[in-house]
Design a protein around this motif. Sequence first.
Motif, PDB file in Angstrom:
ATOM      1  N   GLN A 196       0.829  -1.205   0.000  1.00  0.00           N
ATOM      2  CA  GLN A 196       0.000   0.000   0.000  1.00  0.00           C
ATOM      3  C   GLN A 196       0.863   1.254   0.000  1.00  0.00           C
ATOM      4  O   GLN A 196       0.547   2.240  -0.681  1.00  0.00           O
ATOM      5  CB  GLN A 196      -0.926  -0.019   1.220  1.00  0.00           C
ATOM      6  CG  GLN A 196      -1.983  -1.102   1.133  1.00  0.00           C
ATOM      7  CD  GLN A 196      -2.836  -1.215   2.392  1.00  0.00           C
ATOM      8  OE1 GLN A 196      -3.779  -1.998   2.439  1.00  0.00           O
ATOM      9  NE2 GLN A 196      -2.520  -0.464   3.417  1.00  0.00           N
ATOM     10  N   GLU A 197       1.969   1.228   0.738  1.00  0.00           N
ATOM     11  CA  GLU A 197       2.859   2.392   0.755  1.00  0.00           C
ATOM     12  C   GLU A 197       3.510   2.596  -0.604  1.00  0.00           C
ATOM     13  O   GLU A 197       3.617   3.732  -1.083  1.00  0.00           O
ATOM     14  CB  GLU A 197       3.935   2.212   1.828  1.00  0.00           C
ATOM     15  CG  GLU A 197       4.846   3.417   1.964  1.00  0.00           C
ATOM     16  CD  GLU A 197       5.859   3.282   3.092  1.00  0.00           C
ATOM     17  OE1 GLU A 197       6.750   4.159   3.199  1.00  0.00           O
ATOM     18  OE2 GLU A 197       5.777   2.290   3.855  1.00  0.00           O
ATOM     19  N   ALA A 247       1.446   9.108  -5.990  1.00  0.00           N
ATOM     20  CA  ALA A 247       1.818  10.470  -5.612  1.00  0.00           C
ATOM     21  C   ALA A 247       2.770  11.076  -6.642  1.00  0.00           C
ATOM     22  O   ALA A 247       2.822  12.300  -6.813  1.00  0.00           O
ATOM     23  CB  ALA A 247       2.465  10.478  -4.233  1.00  0.00           C
ATOM     24  N   GLY A 304       1.088   4.026  -2.936  1.00  0.00           N
ATOM     25  CA  GLY A 304       0.907   5.444  -2.598  1.00  0.00           C
ATOM     26  C   GLY A 304       2.010   6.311  -3.175  1.00  0.00           C
ATOM     27  O   GLY A 304       1.758   7.408  -3.672  1.00  0.00           O
ATOM     28  N   GLU A 315      -6.668  12.523  -5.508  1.00  0.00           N
ATOM     29  CA  GLU A 315      -6.314  11.837  -4.272  1.00  0.00           C
ATOM     30  C   GLU A 315      -6.612  10.352  -4.411  1.00  0.00           C
ATOM     31  O   GLU A 315      -7.577   9.967  -5.089  1.00  0.00           O
ATOM     32  CB  GLU A 315      -7.092  12.426  -3.092  1.00  0.00           C
ATOM     33  CG  GLU A 315      -6.772  13.901  -2.842  1.00  0.00           C
ATOM     34  CD  GLU A 315      -7.587  14.489  -1.713  1.00  0.00           C
ATOM     35  OE1 GLU A 315      -8.427  13.742  -1.138  1.00  0.00           O
ATOM     36  OE2 GLU A 315      -7.420  15.681  -1.404  1.00  0.00           O
ATOM     37  N   HIS A 316      -5.788   9.519  -3.757  1.00  0.00           N
ATOM     38  CA  HIS A 316      -5.913   8.077  -3.876  1.00  0.00           C
ATOM     39  C   HIS A 316      -5.972   7.431  -2.497  1.00  0.00           C
ATOM     40  O   HIS A 316      -5.328   7.883  -1.555  1.00  0.00           O
ATOM     41  CB  HIS A 316      -4.714   7.485  -4.630  1.00  0.00           C
ATOM     42  CG  HIS A 316      -4.464   8.117  -5.965  1.00  0.00           C
ATOM     43  ND1 HIS A 316      -3.671   9.239  -6.115  1.00  0.00           N
ATOM     44  CD2 HIS A 316      -4.897   7.780  -7.204  1.00  0.00           C
ATOM     45  CE1 HIS A 316      -3.625   9.573  -7.391  1.00  0.00           C
ATOM     46  NE2 HIS A 316      -4.350   8.709  -8.074  1.00  0.00           N
ATOM     47  N   ASP A 317      -6.724   6.363  -2.419  1.00  0.00           N
ATOM     48  CA  ASP A 317      -6.783   5.564  -1.187  1.00  0.00           C
ATOM     49  C   ASP A 317      -6.750   4.097  -1.609  1.00  0.00           C
ATOM     50  O   ASP A 317      -7.647   3.638  -2.328  1.00  0.00           O
ATOM     51  CB  ASP A 317      -8.058   5.878  -0.394  1.00  0.00           C
ATOM     52  CG  ASP A 317      -8.108   5.119   0.922  1.00  0.00           C
ATOM     53  OD1 ASP A 317      -7.037   4.875   1.492  1.00  0.00           O
ATOM     54  OD2 ASP A 317      -9.216   4.757   1.359  1.00  0.00           O
TER      55      ASP A 317
END
Length: 355
Positions: free
Chosen positions: A186-187, A194, A190, A205-207
Amino acid sequence: MEREATAAHVEAKQAEVEQLNAELASVYDGLDTLLEATLNVDDFVDLEKLRRTVRHPPFAGDHLRKPVPPPAVLPDPEAPVYRPPAAPSGLFGRKKKLAEAQAKAESDFEVAVADWEREIRQLPLERKRLAERHANQEVERQQSLQAKLDQYEEDYARRERAVAEHNASLDQFIANLSYGAVDAVQEYIGIVLANSVYPEGFTVEHDATFDPANAELALKVQIPAPDSIPRIKTYRYVKASDEVTPTALSQKDAKDRYSGVVHQVALRTIHEVFEADRRNLVQGIALEVGTNAVDPATGREAYVPFVAVAASREVFSELDLSAVVPAATLEHLGAALSKNPLGLVPANGSGVRRS
Protein backbone atom coordinates in the motif's frame (compact mmCIF):
# COMPACT_ATOMS: atom_id res chain seq x y z
CA MET A 1 -3.99 60.59 -32.72
CA GLU A 2 -7.37 59.50 -31.41
CA ARG A 3 -7.71 56.93 -34.20
CA GLU A 4 -4.23 55.64 -33.46
CA ALA A 5 -4.99 55.40 -29.74
CA THR A 6 -8.27 53.57 -30.46
CA ALA A 7 -6.53 51.17 -32.84
CA ALA A 8 -3.83 50.48 -30.23
CA HIS A 9 -6.47 49.84 -27.59
CA VAL A 10 -8.34 47.40 -29.83
CA GLU A 11 -5.09 45.66 -30.66
CA ALA A 12 -4.27 45.30 -26.96
CA LYS A 13 -7.71 43.82 -26.27
CA GLN A 14 -7.30 41.38 -29.16
CA ALA A 15 -3.91 40.36 -27.76
CA GLU A 16 -5.56 39.82 -24.37
CA VAL A 17 -8.19 37.60 -26.02
CA GLU A 18 -5.51 35.59 -27.80
CA GLN A 19 -3.65 35.08 -24.53
CA LEU A 20 -6.79 33.98 -22.70
CA ASN A 21 -7.73 31.57 -25.49
CA ALA A 22 -4.20 30.15 -25.56
CA GLU A 23 -4.32 29.56 -21.81
CA LEU A 24 -7.77 27.98 -22.12
CA ALA A 25 -6.57 25.71 -24.94
CA SER A 26 -3.63 24.64 -22.79
CA VAL A 27 -5.94 23.74 -19.91
CA TYR A 28 -8.24 21.74 -22.19
CA ASP A 29 -5.31 20.00 -23.84
CA GLY A 30 -4.04 18.90 -20.43
CA LEU A 31 -7.45 17.50 -19.52
CA ASP A 32 -8.05 15.85 -22.88
CA THR A 33 -4.70 14.04 -22.84
CA LEU A 34 -4.62 12.74 -19.27
CA LEU A 35 -4.21 9.15 -20.42
CA GLU A 36 -1.80 9.91 -23.24
CA ALA A 37 0.42 11.93 -20.92
CA THR A 38 1.30 8.90 -18.80
CA LEU A 39 1.92 6.35 -21.54
CA ASN A 40 5.47 7.52 -22.27
CA VAL A 41 6.33 7.71 -18.58
CA ASP A 42 7.85 4.77 -16.73
CA ASP A 43 5.81 4.68 -13.54
CA PHE A 44 8.16 2.26 -11.78
CA VAL A 45 9.67 3.77 -8.65
CA ASP A 46 13.23 2.61 -8.03
CA LEU A 47 13.28 2.53 -4.26
CA GLU A 48 17.07 2.35 -4.26
CA LYS A 49 17.05 5.95 -5.44
CA LEU A 50 15.45 6.85 -2.13
CA ARG A 51 18.59 5.71 -0.34
CA ARG A 52 20.46 8.55 1.33
CA THR A 53 24.13 9.29 1.84
CA VAL A 54 25.51 11.47 4.59
CA ARG A 55 26.77 14.88 3.61
CA HIS A 56 28.64 16.66 6.35
CA PRO A 57 29.33 20.39 6.11
CA PRO A 58 32.92 21.52 6.71
CA PHE A 59 33.88 22.29 10.28
CA ALA A 60 33.23 25.97 10.87
CA GLY A 61 35.72 26.40 13.71
CA ASP A 62 39.02 25.78 11.94
CA HIS A 63 40.06 29.34 12.63
CA LEU A 64 40.09 28.46 16.33
CA ARG A 65 42.76 25.80 15.88
CA LYS A 66 45.44 28.48 15.58
CA PRO A 67 46.80 29.65 18.97
CA VAL A 68 46.35 33.27 19.96
CA PRO A 69 49.55 35.15 19.05
CA PRO A 70 51.52 36.17 22.18
CA PRO A 71 51.74 39.89 22.94
CA ALA A 72 54.75 41.86 21.76
CA VAL A 73 57.56 41.92 24.32
CA LEU A 74 57.69 45.18 26.21
CA PRO A 75 61.35 46.38 26.17
CA ASP A 76 62.98 48.11 29.11
CA PRO A 77 62.76 51.87 28.68
CA GLU A 78 66.03 53.51 27.86
CA ALA A 79 67.62 55.25 30.87
CA PRO A 80 67.71 59.03 30.59
CA VAL A 81 71.08 60.67 29.97
CA TYR A 82 72.02 64.03 31.44
CA ARG A 83 72.89 66.50 28.74
CA PRO A 84 74.59 69.71 29.99
CA PRO A 85 73.25 72.90 28.51
CA ALA A 86 75.12 74.71 25.79
CA ALA A 87 77.07 77.78 26.72
CA PRO A 88 74.92 80.91 26.56
CA SER A 89 75.60 83.55 23.94
CA GLY A 90 75.95 87.25 24.45
CA LEU A 91 78.41 89.46 26.26
CA PHE A 92 76.53 90.19 29.46
CA GLY A 93 75.06 87.87 32.14
CA ARG A 94 76.56 84.73 30.74
CA LYS A 95 77.37 83.30 34.15
CA LYS A 96 73.85 83.82 35.41
CA LYS A 97 72.32 82.39 32.23
CA LEU A 98 74.57 79.37 32.42
CA ALA A 99 73.61 78.75 36.03
CA GLU A 100 69.90 79.00 35.18
CA ALA A 101 70.33 76.63 32.21
CA GLN A 102 72.26 74.14 34.31
CA ALA A 103 69.59 74.28 37.03
CA LYS A 104 66.85 73.62 34.46
CA ALA A 105 68.79 70.80 32.83
CA GLU A 106 69.37 69.15 36.19
CA SER A 107 65.69 69.58 37.10
CA ASP A 108 64.55 68.09 33.78
CA PHE A 109 66.99 65.21 34.22
CA GLU A 110 65.65 64.51 37.70
CA VAL A 111 62.09 64.44 36.33
CA ALA A 112 63.16 62.13 33.50
CA VAL A 113 64.91 59.82 35.95
CA ALA A 114 61.82 59.74 38.15
CA ASP A 115 59.61 58.92 35.15
CA TRP A 116 62.05 56.23 34.04
CA GLU A 117 62.19 54.68 37.49
CA ARG A 118 58.38 54.68 37.64
CA GLU A 119 58.20 52.95 34.25
CA ILE A 120 60.79 50.41 35.39
CA ARG A 121 58.72 49.68 38.48
CA GLN A 122 55.46 49.36 36.48
CA LEU A 123 56.95 47.30 33.65
CA PRO A 124 56.72 43.87 35.38
CA LEU A 125 53.10 44.55 36.26
CA GLU A 126 52.27 45.51 32.67
CA ARG A 127 54.11 42.47 31.34
CA LYS A 128 52.20 40.28 33.77
CA ARG A 129 48.88 41.87 32.75
CA LEU A 130 49.56 41.25 29.07
CA ALA A 131 50.65 37.68 29.76
CA GLU A 132 47.51 37.01 31.81
CA ARG A 133 45.29 38.51 29.10
CA HIS A 134 47.00 36.33 26.51
CA ALA A 135 46.56 33.28 28.71
CA ASN A 136 42.85 34.06 29.17
CA GLN A 137 42.40 34.55 25.44
CA GLU A 138 44.12 31.25 24.81
CA VAL A 139 41.87 29.49 27.33
CA GLU A 140 38.79 31.05 25.71
CA ARG A 141 40.03 29.94 22.27
CA GLN A 142 40.54 26.38 23.44
CA GLN A 143 37.15 26.34 25.16
CA SER A 144 35.41 27.74 22.09
CA LEU A 145 37.21 25.24 19.88
CA GLN A 146 36.21 22.35 22.11
CA ALA A 147 32.62 23.54 22.27
CA LYS A 148 32.44 23.75 18.48
CA LEU A 149 34.11 20.35 18.13
CA ASP A 150 31.64 18.83 20.58
CA GLN A 151 28.70 20.39 18.71
CA TYR A 152 30.08 19.31 15.35
CA GLU A 153 30.60 15.76 16.57
CA GLU A 154 27.08 15.73 17.99
CA ASP A 155 25.62 16.99 14.71
CA TYR A 156 27.87 14.58 12.77
CA ALA A 157 26.57 11.64 14.79
CA ARG A 158 22.99 12.85 14.45
CA ARG A 159 23.29 13.06 10.65
CA GLU A 160 24.93 9.65 10.49
CA ARG A 161 22.22 8.20 12.71
CA ALA A 162 19.37 9.79 10.72
CA VAL A 163 20.69 8.47 7.41
CA ALA A 164 21.39 5.04 8.87
CA GLU A 165 17.87 4.88 10.29
CA HIS A 166 16.38 6.02 6.98
CA ASN A 167 18.34 3.45 4.99
CA ALA A 168 17.55 0.70 7.48
CA SER A 169 13.87 1.62 7.21
CA LEU A 170 14.20 1.59 3.42
CA ASP A 171 15.85 -1.84 3.52
CA GLN A 172 12.99 -3.10 5.65
CA PHE A 173 10.47 -1.53 3.29
CA ILE A 174 12.09 -3.17 0.26
CA ALA A 175 12.22 -6.51 2.04
CA ASN A 176 8.58 -6.25 3.14
CA LEU A 177 7.56 -5.29 -0.37
CA SER A 178 9.32 -8.33 -1.80
CA TYR A 179 7.32 -10.47 0.62
CA GLY A 180 4.09 -8.76 -0.43
CA ALA A 181 3.43 -7.35 3.03
CA VAL A 182 0.17 -5.39 3.00
CA ASP A 183 1.51 -2.15 4.48
CA ALA A 184 4.52 -2.17 2.16
CA VAL A 185 2.40 -2.76 -0.96
CA GLN A 186 0.00 0.00 0.00
CA GLU A 187 2.86 2.39 0.75
CA TYR A 188 4.57 1.64 -2.54
CA ILE A 189 1.33 2.17 -4.47
CA GLY A 190 0.91 5.44 -2.60
CA ILE A 191 4.38 6.55 -3.69
CA VAL A 192 3.67 5.57 -7.30
CA LEU A 193 0.40 7.47 -7.46
CA ALA A 194 1.82 10.47 -5.61
CA ASN A 195 4.43 10.69 -8.37
CA SER A 196 1.73 10.86 -11.02
CA VAL A 197 1.79 14.39 -12.42
CA TYR A 198 -1.58 15.88 -13.31
CA PRO A 199 -2.24 19.34 -14.76
CA GLU A 200 -1.90 22.27 -12.43
CA GLY A 201 -5.02 22.76 -10.37
CA PHE A 202 -6.30 19.25 -11.06
CA THR A 203 -5.77 17.54 -7.72
CA VAL A 204 -6.25 13.77 -7.53
CA GLU A 205 -6.31 11.84 -4.27
CA HIS A 206 -5.91 8.08 -3.88
CA ASP A 207 -6.78 5.56 -1.19
CA ALA A 208 -5.51 2.00 -1.65
CA THR A 209 -6.15 -1.21 0.26
CA PHE A 210 -4.33 -4.41 -0.65
CA ASP A 211 -5.81 -7.87 -0.08
CA PRO A 212 -2.97 -10.43 -0.20
CA ALA A 213 -5.41 -13.36 -0.16
CA ASN A 214 -6.38 -12.73 -3.78
CA ALA A 215 -3.62 -10.20 -4.69
CA GLU A 216 -6.24 -7.53 -5.37
CA LEU A 217 -5.90 -3.83 -4.80
CA ALA A 218 -9.01 -1.87 -3.89
CA LEU A 219 -8.37 1.66 -5.12
CA LYS A 220 -10.52 4.72 -4.60
CA VAL A 221 -9.67 7.80 -6.65
CA GLN A 222 -11.12 11.21 -5.92
CA ILE A 223 -11.00 13.84 -8.67
CA PRO A 224 -12.06 17.51 -8.73
CA ALA A 225 -15.79 18.20 -8.98
CA PRO A 226 -17.33 19.26 -12.32
CA ASP A 227 -17.52 22.91 -11.28
CA SER A 228 -13.72 23.03 -11.10
CA ILE A 229 -13.45 22.40 -14.85
CA PRO A 230 -13.83 25.47 -17.12
CA ARG A 231 -16.99 25.62 -19.23
CA ILE A 232 -15.81 28.31 -21.59
CA LYS A 233 -15.63 27.69 -25.32
CA THR A 234 -13.67 30.79 -26.19
CA TYR A 235 -13.07 34.43 -25.29
CA ARG A 236 -13.90 37.29 -27.63
CA TYR A 237 -13.64 41.03 -27.62
CA VAL A 238 -16.90 42.95 -27.98
CA LYS A 239 -15.94 46.31 -29.42
CA ALA A 240 -19.29 47.93 -28.73
CA SER A 241 -19.02 47.42 -24.98
CA ASP A 242 -15.23 47.36 -24.93
CA GLU A 243 -15.30 44.11 -22.95
CA VAL A 244 -13.63 40.72 -23.21
CA THR A 245 -16.40 38.20 -22.67
CA PRO A 246 -16.43 34.40 -22.54
CA THR A 247 -18.59 32.25 -24.77
CA ALA A 248 -20.05 29.32 -22.89
CA LEU A 249 -19.22 25.78 -23.87
CA SER A 250 -22.23 23.79 -24.98
CA GLN A 251 -23.73 21.45 -22.39
CA LYS A 252 -22.83 18.47 -24.59
CA ASP A 253 -19.20 19.51 -24.97
CA ALA A 254 -18.87 20.17 -21.22
CA LYS A 255 -20.45 16.80 -20.47
CA ASP A 256 -18.22 14.97 -22.94
CA ARG A 257 -15.07 16.62 -21.63
CA TYR A 258 -15.78 15.84 -17.98
CA SER A 259 -16.82 12.31 -18.81
CA GLY A 260 -13.59 11.94 -20.77
CA VAL A 261 -11.61 13.17 -17.78
CA VAL A 262 -13.30 10.61 -15.53
CA HIS A 263 -12.70 7.73 -17.93
CA GLN A 264 -9.08 8.69 -18.60
CA VAL A 265 -8.28 8.93 -14.89
CA ALA A 266 -9.69 5.45 -14.37
CA LEU A 267 -7.57 3.83 -17.11
CA ARG A 268 -4.53 5.94 -16.25
CA THR A 269 -4.60 4.88 -12.60
CA ILE A 270 -4.89 1.17 -13.40
CA HIS A 271 -2.10 1.47 -15.96
CA GLU A 272 0.23 3.28 -13.56
CA VAL A 273 -0.24 0.70 -10.81
CA PHE A 274 0.28 -2.33 -13.04
CA GLU A 275 3.28 -0.76 -14.80
CA ALA A 276 4.94 0.29 -11.55
CA ASP A 277 4.39 -3.12 -9.91
CA ARG A 278 7.24 -5.04 -11.56
CA ARG A 279 7.08 -7.66 -8.84
CA ASN A 280 3.54 -8.55 -10.02
CA LEU A 281 2.29 -8.38 -6.45
CA VAL A 282 -1.02 -6.90 -7.62
CA GLN A 283 -2.90 -9.25 -9.92
CA GLY A 284 -6.18 -7.37 -9.94
CA ILE A 285 -7.51 -3.90 -9.27
CA ALA A 286 -10.98 -2.96 -8.09
CA LEU A 287 -11.18 0.72 -8.90
CA GLU A 288 -13.65 3.45 -8.10
CA VAL A 289 -13.40 7.01 -9.40
CA GLY A 290 -15.61 9.74 -7.98
CA THR A 291 -15.72 13.16 -6.44
CA ASN A 292 -16.96 15.09 -3.45
CA ALA A 293 -19.56 17.63 -4.48
CA VAL A 294 -22.63 19.40 -3.19
CA ASP A 295 -25.68 17.27 -3.89
CA PRO A 296 -28.20 19.57 -5.62
CA ALA A 297 -31.03 17.59 -4.03
CA THR A 298 -29.84 17.92 -0.41
CA GLY A 299 -27.46 20.87 -0.54
CA ARG A 300 -24.95 18.80 1.38
CA GLU A 301 -21.54 17.63 0.25
CA ALA A 302 -21.46 13.95 -0.60
CA TYR A 303 -19.25 11.48 -2.42
CA VAL A 304 -20.45 10.59 -5.91
CA PRO A 305 -18.93 7.56 -7.71
CA PHE A 306 -18.60 7.87 -11.47
CA VAL A 307 -16.73 4.68 -12.39
CA ALA A 308 -16.54 1.27 -10.79
CA VAL A 309 -14.39 -1.28 -12.57
CA ALA A 310 -12.40 -4.41 -11.84
CA ALA A 311 -9.47 -5.38 -14.05
CA SER A 312 -7.01 -8.24 -13.92
CA ARG A 313 -3.37 -7.74 -14.85
CA GLU A 314 -3.65 -10.35 -17.59
CA VAL A 315 -6.64 -8.77 -19.30
CA PHE A 316 -5.42 -5.20 -18.88
CA SER A 317 -1.99 -6.01 -20.31
CA GLU A 318 -3.64 -6.94 -23.61
CA LEU A 319 -4.93 -3.40 -24.14
CA ASP A 320 -3.16 -0.87 -26.36
CA LEU A 321 -3.99 2.27 -24.43
CA SER A 322 -2.49 4.52 -27.10
CA ALA A 323 -5.36 3.65 -29.46
CA VAL A 324 -8.38 3.13 -27.22
CA VAL A 325 -11.54 5.12 -26.60
CA PRO A 326 -11.55 5.21 -22.78
CA ALA A 327 -15.33 4.84 -22.37
CA ALA A 328 -15.39 1.85 -24.71
CA THR A 329 -12.42 0.27 -22.92
CA LEU A 330 -14.11 0.60 -19.55
CA GLU A 331 -17.27 -0.97 -20.94
CA HIS A 332 -15.12 -3.75 -22.38
CA LEU A 333 -13.81 -4.34 -18.84
CA GLY A 334 -17.37 -4.55 -17.52
CA ALA A 335 -17.29 -1.21 -15.71
CA ALA A 336 -20.26 0.57 -14.26
CA LEU A 337 -20.27 4.11 -15.64
CA SER A 338 -22.20 7.21 -14.69
CA LYS A 339 -24.48 8.29 -17.48
CA ASN A 340 -23.74 11.92 -16.68
CA PRO A 341 -20.79 12.70 -14.39
CA LEU A 342 -21.19 16.41 -15.13
CA GLY A 343 -24.65 16.23 -13.60
CA LEU A 344 -23.32 14.28 -10.61
CA VAL A 345 -25.24 11.16 -11.59
CA PRO A 346 -23.65 8.25 -9.70
CA ALA A 347 -22.61 4.98 -11.28
CA ASN A 348 -24.20 1.80 -10.02
CA GLY A 349 -21.27 -0.45 -9.19
CA SER A 350 -23.23 -3.19 -7.49
CA GLY A 351 -23.02 -5.50 -10.49
CA VAL A 352 -19.36 -4.95 -11.38
CA ARG A 353 -17.62 -8.26 -11.84
CA ARG A 354 -14.47 -8.99 -9.84
CA SER A 355 -11.09 -8.89 -11.50
